[in-house]
Design a protein around this motif. Structure first.
Motif, PDB file in Angstrom:
ATOM      1  N   LEU A  19      30.066  18.939  32.761  1.00 41.01           N
ATOM      2  CA  LEU A  19      29.144  19.519  33.735  1.00 41.01           C
ATOM      3  C   LEU A  19      29.783  20.637  34.540  1.00 41.01           C
ATOM      4  CD1 LEU A  19      26.343  19.348  35.061  1.00 41.01           C
ATOM      5  CD2 LEU A  19      27.291  17.657  36.638  1.00 41.01           C
ATOM      6  N   PHE A  20      31.060  20.506  34.878  1.00 44.62           N
ATOM      7  CA  PHE A  20      31.695  21.481  35.764  1.00 44.62           C
ATOM      8  C   PHE A  20      32.592  22.468  35.020  1.00 44.62           C
ATOM      9  CE2 PHE A  20      30.577  18.073  38.647  1.00 44.62           C
ATOM     10  CZ  PHE A  20      30.077  18.755  39.744  1.00 44.62           C
ATOM     11  N   ILE A  21      33.490  21.948  34.185  1.00 44.10           N
ATOM     12  CA  ILE A  21      34.514  22.817  33.605  1.00 44.10           C
ATOM     13  C   ILE A  21      33.933  23.782  32.580  1.00 44.10           C
ATOM     14  CG2 ILE A  21      36.588  22.852  32.191  1.00 44.10           C
ATOM     15  CD1 ILE A  21      37.543  20.419  33.580  1.00 44.10           C
ATOM     16  N   ALA A  22      33.075  23.298  31.698  1.00 42.63           N
ATOM     17  CA  ALA A  22      32.566  24.154  30.623  1.00 42.63           C
ATOM     18  C   ALA A  22      31.854  25.402  31.158  1.00 42.63           C
ATOM     19  CB  ALA A  22      31.652  23.343  29.702  1.00 42.63           C
ATOM     20  N   PRO A  23      30.846  25.275  32.017  1.00 43.92           N
ATOM     21  CA  PRO A  23      30.180  26.505  32.493  1.00 43.92           C
ATOM     22  C   PRO A  23      31.069  27.380  33.366  1.00 43.92           C
ATOM     23  CG  PRO A  23      29.332  24.584  33.654  1.00 43.92           C
ATOM     24  CD  PRO A  23      30.194  24.066  32.555  1.00 43.92           C
ATOM     25  N   LEU A  24      31.954  26.779  34.170  1.00 45.61           N
ATOM     26  CA  LEU A  24      32.819  27.583  35.041  1.00 45.61           C
ATOM     27  C   LEU A  24      33.799  28.418  34.223  1.00 45.61           C
ATOM     28  CD1 LEU A  24      33.605  25.123  37.978  1.00 45.61           C
ATOM     29  CD2 LEU A  24      32.239  27.206  38.075  1.00 45.61           C
ATOM     30  N   LEU A  25      34.414  27.812  33.202  1.00 45.06           N
ATOM     31  CA  LEU A  25      35.356  28.566  32.370  1.00 45.06           C
ATOM     32  C   LEU A  25      34.650  29.619  31.538  1.00 45.06           C
ATOM     33  CD1 LEU A  25      38.034  26.063  31.030  1.00 45.06           C
ATOM     34  CD2 LEU A  25      38.219  27.753  32.834  1.00 45.06           C
ATOM     35  N   TYR A  26      33.462  29.300  31.047  1.00 48.41           N
ATOM     36  CA  TYR A  26      32.708  30.292  30.272  1.00 48.41           C
ATOM     37  C   TYR A  26      32.403  31.519  31.130  1.00 48.41           C
ATOM     38  CZ  TYR A  26      28.762  32.555  27.985  1.00 48.41           C
ATOM     39  OH  TYR A  26      27.924  33.481  27.420  1.00 48.41           O
ATOM     40  N   LEU A  27      31.922  31.279  32.338  1.00 47.56           N
ATOM     41  CA  LEU A  27      31.594  32.396  33.227  1.00 47.56           C
ATOM     42  C   LEU A  27      32.843  33.180  33.610  1.00 47.56           C
ATOM     43  CD1 LEU A  27      29.415  33.849  34.868  1.00 47.56           C
ATOM     44  CD2 LEU A  27      29.919  32.287  36.751  1.00 47.56           C
ATOM     45  N   GLU A  28      33.937  32.479  33.895  1.00 45.88           N
ATOM     46  CA  GLU A  28      35.173  33.159  34.280  1.00 45.88           C
ATOM     47  C   GLU A  28      35.687  34.041  33.149  1.00 45.88           C
ATOM     48  OE1 GLU A  28      39.606  31.976  36.023  1.00 45.88           O
ATOM     49  OE2 GLU A  28      38.041  30.461  35.837  1.00 45.88           O
ATOM     50  N   ALA A  29      35.622  33.537  31.903  1.00 50.83           N
ATOM     51  CA  ALA A  29      36.082  34.322  30.758  1.00 50.83           C
ATOM     52  C   ALA A  29      35.149  35.495  30.477  1.00 50.83           C
ATOM     53  CB  ALA A  29      36.181  33.427  29.523  1.00 50.83           C
ATOM     54  N   HIS A  30      33.858  35.266  30.666  1.00 49.34           N
ATOM     55  CA  HIS A  30      32.887  36.314  30.341  1.00 49.34           C
ATOM     56  C   HIS A  30      32.916  37.452  31.359  1.00 49.34           C
ATOM     57  CE1 HIS A  30      29.461  38.053  28.404  1.00 49.34           C
ATOM     58  NE2 HIS A  30      28.705  37.958  29.490  1.00 49.34           N
ATOM     59  N   GLU A  31      33.171  37.140  32.629  1.00 50.33           N
ATOM     60  CA  GLU A  31      33.093  38.140  33.683  1.00 50.33           C
ATOM     61  C   GLU A  31      34.407  38.868  33.931  1.00 50.33           C
ATOM     62  OE1 GLU A  31      30.430  39.122  35.313  1.00 50.33           O
ATOM     63  OE2 GLU A  31      29.203  37.778  34.085  1.00 50.33           O
ATOM     64  N   ILE A  32      35.504  38.406  33.349  1.00 48.32           N
ATOM     65  CA  ILE A  32      36.791  39.025  33.644  1.00 48.32           C
ATOM     66  C   ILE A  32      36.835  40.453  33.102  1.00 48.32           C
ATOM     67  CG2 ILE A  32      37.970  38.311  31.525  1.00 48.32           C
ATOM     68  CD1 ILE A  32      40.413  37.643  33.311  1.00 48.32           C
ATOM     69  N   ASP A  33      37.541  41.319  33.811  1.00 50.94           N
ATOM     70  CA  ASP A  33      37.700  42.715  33.399  1.00 50.94           C
ATOM     71  C   ASP A  33      38.649  42.769  32.200  1.00 50.94           C
ATOM     72  OD1 ASP A  33      38.179  45.403  33.078  1.00 50.94           O
ATOM     73  OD2 ASP A  33      38.418  45.819  35.210  1.00 50.94           O
ATOM     74  N   LYS A  34      38.100  43.067  31.021  1.00 52.79           N
ATOM     75  CA  LYS A  34      38.896  43.022  29.787  1.00 52.79           C
ATOM     76  C   LYS A  34      40.013  44.070  29.789  1.00 52.79           C
ATOM     77  CE  LYS A  34      35.861  40.023  28.160  1.00 52.79           C
ATOM     78  NZ  LYS A  34      34.796  40.108  29.183  1.00 52.79           N
ATOM     79  N   SER A  35      39.725  45.278  30.287  1.00 53.99           N
ATOM     80  CA  SER A  35      40.760  46.322  30.293  1.00 53.99           C
ATOM     81  C   SER A  35      41.897  45.965  31.248  1.00 53.99           C
ATOM     82  CB  SER A  35      40.146  47.665  30.698  1.00 53.99           C
ATOM     83  OG  SER A  35      39.555  47.572  31.991  1.00 53.99           O
ATOM     84  N   ALA A  36      41.554  45.444  32.434  1.00 48.78           N
ATOM     85  CA  ALA A  36      42.592  45.026  33.376  1.00 48.78           C
ATOM     86  C   ALA A  36      43.381  43.852  32.817  1.00 48.78           C
ATOM     87  CB  ALA A  36      41.962  44.652  34.719  1.00 48.78           C
ATOM     88  N   LEU A  37      42.697  42.981  32.073  1.00 49.44           N
ATOM     89  CA  LEU A  37      43.377  41.839  31.468  1.00 49.44           C
ATOM     90  C   LEU A  37      44.409  42.293  30.451  1.00 49.44           C
ATOM     91  CD1 LEU A  37      43.575  38.747  31.058  1.00 49.44           C
ATOM     92  CD2 LEU A  37      41.757  38.968  29.350  1.00 49.44           C
ATOM     93  N   LEU A  38      44.076  43.293  29.653  1.00 55.03           N
ATOM     94  CA  LEU A  38      45.015  43.778  28.647  1.00 55.03           C
ATOM     95  C   LEU A  38      46.248  44.417  29.282  1.00 55.03           C
ATOM     96  CD1 LEU A  38      42.560  45.328  26.018  1.00 55.03           C
ATOM     97  CD2 LEU A  38      43.884  43.219  25.804  1.00 55.03           C
ATOM     98  N   LYS A  39      46.057  45.093  30.431  1.00 58.92           N
ATOM     99  CA  LYS A  39      47.181  45.750  31.094  1.00 58.92           C
ATOM    100  C   LYS A  39      48.203  44.757  31.627  1.00 58.92           C
ATOM    101  CE  LYS A  39      44.480  49.815  32.475  1.00 58.92           C
ATOM    102  NZ  LYS A  39      43.929  50.577  33.623  1.00 58.92           N
ATOM    103  N   THR A  40      47.733  43.604  32.056  1.00 55.71           N
ATOM    104  CA  THR A  40      48.628  42.603  32.654  1.00 55.71           C
ATOM    105  C   THR A  40      48.753  41.370  31.759  1.00 55.71           C
ATOM    106  OG1 THR A  40      46.783  41.622  33.894  1.00 55.71           O
ATOM    107  CG2 THR A  40      48.020  43.387  34.968  1.00 55.71           C
ATOM    108  N   LEU A  41      48.481  41.537  30.468  1.00 56.29           N
ATOM    109  CA  LEU A  41      48.401  40.376  29.579  1.00 56.29           C
ATOM    110  C   LEU A  41      49.728  39.631  29.488  1.00 56.29           C
ATOM    111  CD1 LEU A  41      46.537  38.806  27.712  1.00 56.29           C
ATOM    112  CD2 LEU A  41      47.265  40.286  25.830  1.00 56.29           C
TER     113      LEU A  41
END
Length: 690
Positions: free
Chosen positions: A59-81
């Motif tokens: 109920l809690f972890i699945a939707p929260l992690l999905y949203l967090e992964a979907h909304e993260i800035d992909k370009s910024a993520l690659l720079k600090t990967l």
């Protein structure tokens, strides 16, 4: 029924926390929610029920992690990967091992497997908690990017490690070779499963959209269903449901494809729904944390076999281990990292040590840690109670609270706002808000409202152009103060004109009613704008707002009463809406002339900056030309009503954009307040430009 009542009460507490956090902005919302959870745990009407641990995970972890992964800035993520992965995987494993062995050595009554499970649960950080802290800290974009990337990946690594450690504690057996093999299958299998489902979901959603079958309702329901399908489906295949959710969230892209007003409207509604769901789930977890504290504390405190002083010491010890290990790890990564330009490693300067401290305290524990601890079963394989379950949850809760408190009060000291004038940064932010508003307005054009929407978009375009011309202004706040002072001049002019009209009534009743109604409406508009542009939210200001609203309601009630009596006595009212509209425009032109004269006089004084007077004078002359260029034709009142509706909708869009930027951490609360106030300041230009 008890579980349903519990959920309703938790949602009510989350709603209360959303209001309470506005009055104490220097305290993070999670801390407010924890305090509310402790409070409601003692309320007699609050139901005493428990959620199933597996249900809690889904109920809690699945939707929260999905949203967090979907909304993260992909370009910024690659720079600090690299740095993010180092913290997410390497530091998470190191924290699991260090906490596990140290806790088991200090308190042998906790088994090594249980201690390792606690260490794994304390690996994930909560970047959402950081973004909701008192808004007094100033984190760089790189620091924010690293923290968000870490919180995404270490959720998966911490959860997988927790599940294996918990399985060993549950069965009492732990085979390293078998566990490593199962870990690899679970890790790569979960990732592959998530990518496959993401590809299928992209194809299904885009096909449905291309065929014209997509509706707002079906799209949102399917999207909400997706993270639960991912998690449960992956668990059926005995792979990591968490990694499946994260992988799918990163590669889902159907909401970023397609054009047209229907697609834009659906995306807007979807974003709003996910925003409410995210806040509700995060809030519910922290409310549950506060509710759990008294129960765990009472169970531990009343147990004669547990030393209460030792229990508190364990919390402080585990917190120290987590923080010290994190600081050493971050400092080591900064020392080993090579400069992008020179390719050489840099020495640790005072500024870099401070950055390491910011990254250390900027990673408090929160939602995922507590969610994992709640999934600890109540009994082990043999049917006996799970040993030290309450104490493990209590230790984790204590570490969460301590790290949140440290982040709340130490981050502003380590990374303070340097006393820069926030107004110097407001113009680019305001332009960005206006551009986003124009984009959303463009997606809402229909054949019926096309002319009205285009008129409002033209106003926004002119506002953007004027703001861009003022980028070089050395004192943007000075111009805002002059705008507000000009509003006061308009108010005084209209108020004097209304007093003059009442003192010397017109010869016929229709003219008298027309003049009074025009003055009253314009005065209400100016007063409403002034109330929203007040910058000091003090108690005196609140009282003034209440009095002003009361006077406005009194005037409106008196005018409605007069018009009702007029309709009763006559078959038609004395004046029509078109006449009132035309007279109001004439009065606006007169008020503009009055303000222009005042501005010309002020340019010869030293009260206001000459450049500010000149800029505002140009705005008022444009407004005057716009008003005088439009003829008073029949049907103008109907058109202006439609335009006013579009403008009100646009203001709502602006406020929504500001709230989204605030929640994303792009702006702080002070900037959000200024942006909201600017909506009403700029509304004067928009009103006079139509």
């Amino acid at each position: 029924m008890a579980v349903f009542e519990l959920i309703l009460c938790i949602i009510a507490a989350v709603v209360v926390s959303s209001f309470a956090s506005r009055f104490i902005p220097r305290v993070s919302t999670p801390l407010v929610q924890i305090a509310l959870g402790v409070l409601v745990a003692y309320l007699p009407f609050f139901p005493d029920a428990q959620l199933n641990p597996e249900l809690f995970m889904v109920l809690f972890i699945a939707p929260l992690l999905y949203l967090e992964a979907h909304e993260i800035d992909k370009s910024a993520l690659l720079k600090t990967l690299k740095l993010s992965l180092s913290l997410a995987i390497g530091l998470a494993i190191a924290t699991m091992v260090a906490v596990g062995f140290i806790l088991h050595a200090v308190w042998p009554v906790i088994s090594l497997a249980s201690a390792l499970a606690l260490g794994a649960a304390l690996g994930p950080t909560d970047a959402v908690a950081v973004s909701s802290l008192g808004k007094e800290a100033s984190l760089s974009q790189r620091q924010r990017g690293v923290l968000k990337g870490e919180s995404l990946f270490n959720d998966a690594s911490g959860i997988v490690g927790f599940q294996f450690a918990l399985a060993a504690a549950f069965t009492g057996k732990f085979a390293v070779g078998q566990a490593a093999g199962e870990f690899a299958v679970s890790f790569f299998g979960g990732t592959l499963f998530g990518l496959i489902v993401a590809a299928i979901a992209n194809w299904v959603f885009e096909t449905v959209r291309s065929l014209g079958w997509e509706t707002t309702t079906t799209r949102i329901l399917m999207e909400l269903f997706l993270p639960f399908l991912l998690y449960l489906g992956a668990e059926e295949f005995h792979v990591s449901g968490i990694l499946a959710v994260v992988a799918a969230g990163l590669f889902i892209r159907f909401d970023r494809t397609g054009v047209g007003p229907n697609v834009a409207r659906t995306n807007i509604v979807s974003t709003s729904v996910w925003g409410v769901l995210s806040f509700s789930l995060n809030g519910a977890v922290f409310i549950l944390l506060g509710m759990q504290l008294p129960r765990a504390m009472t169970a531990s405190w009343s147990d004669p076999y547990i030393n209460n002083t030792l229990l508190i010491g364990i919390i402080l010890l585990v917190t120290a281990v987590v923080i010290v290990l994190r600081f050493i790890w971050v400092a080591g990564m900064l020392r080993l990292a090579r400069d992008v330009n020179t390719g050489k490693r840099r020495k640790m300067t005072l500024e870099r040590w401070r950055s390491a401290a910011v990254m250390t305290f900027g990673g408090p524990k929160g939602t995922i840690t507590l969610s994992l601890m709640f999934t600890i079963p109540y009994s082990i394989a043999g049917g006996a109670d799970f040993p030290m379950r309450d104490e493990l949850i209590f230790i984790a809760s204590g570490v969460i609270i301590v790290t949140l408190l440290l982040a709340n009060f130490l981050l502003p000291l380590l990374a303070p706002n340097r006393g820069k004038d926030p107004s110097a940064e407001m113009i680019p932010i305001t332009v960005e808000v206006l551009r986003n508003t124009v984009e959303e307005l463009t997606g809402r054009i229909t054949p019926e409202n096309r002319r009205a929407v285009l008129m409002v978009i033209d106003l926004y375009t002119k506002r953007i152009a004027r703001l861009q011309q003022r980028i070089g202004d050395v004192d943007p706040q000075g111009l805002e103060r002059l705008q507000i002072e000009a509003l006061h001049w308009e108010k005084e002019f209209v108020r004097d004109r209304l007093a003059q009209i009442k003192a010397t009534p017109a010869a016929d009743a229709a003219t008298q009613e027309l003049n009074e109604e025009a003055c009253e409406r314009m005065l209400d508009q100016i007063m409403n704008t002034l109330r929203h542009t007040a910058s000091d939210p003090t108690s005196g200001h609140a009282v003034s707002q209440i009095r002003g609203r009361a006077r406005m309601l009194q005037r409106r009630a008196r005018n409605y009463a007069k018009r009702t009596i007029s309709k009763i006595r006559r078959t038609t009212p004395l004046v029509s809406e078109d006449q009132i509209f035309a007279r109001t425009r004439e009065l606006q032109v007169e008020a503009i002339h009055h303000v222009i004269d005042r501005l010309v006089d002020e340019m010869g004084n030293d009260t206001y900056n000459t450049e500010h007077c000149s800029a505002l004078l140009l705005d008022y002359r444009r407004a005057e030309a716009s008003l005088q260029a439009r003829p008073n034709v029949s049907g103008t009142a109907a058109m202006i009503t439609q335009v006013e509706e579009v403008k009100r909708e646009s203001y709502g869009i602006e406020l929504g954009v500001i709230q989204d930027m605030l929640e994303a951490g792009d702006i702080n609360r002070a900037q959000a307040r200024t942006l909201r106030r600017n909506i009403y300041v700029m509304q004067v230009d928009a009103d006079s430009g139509i």
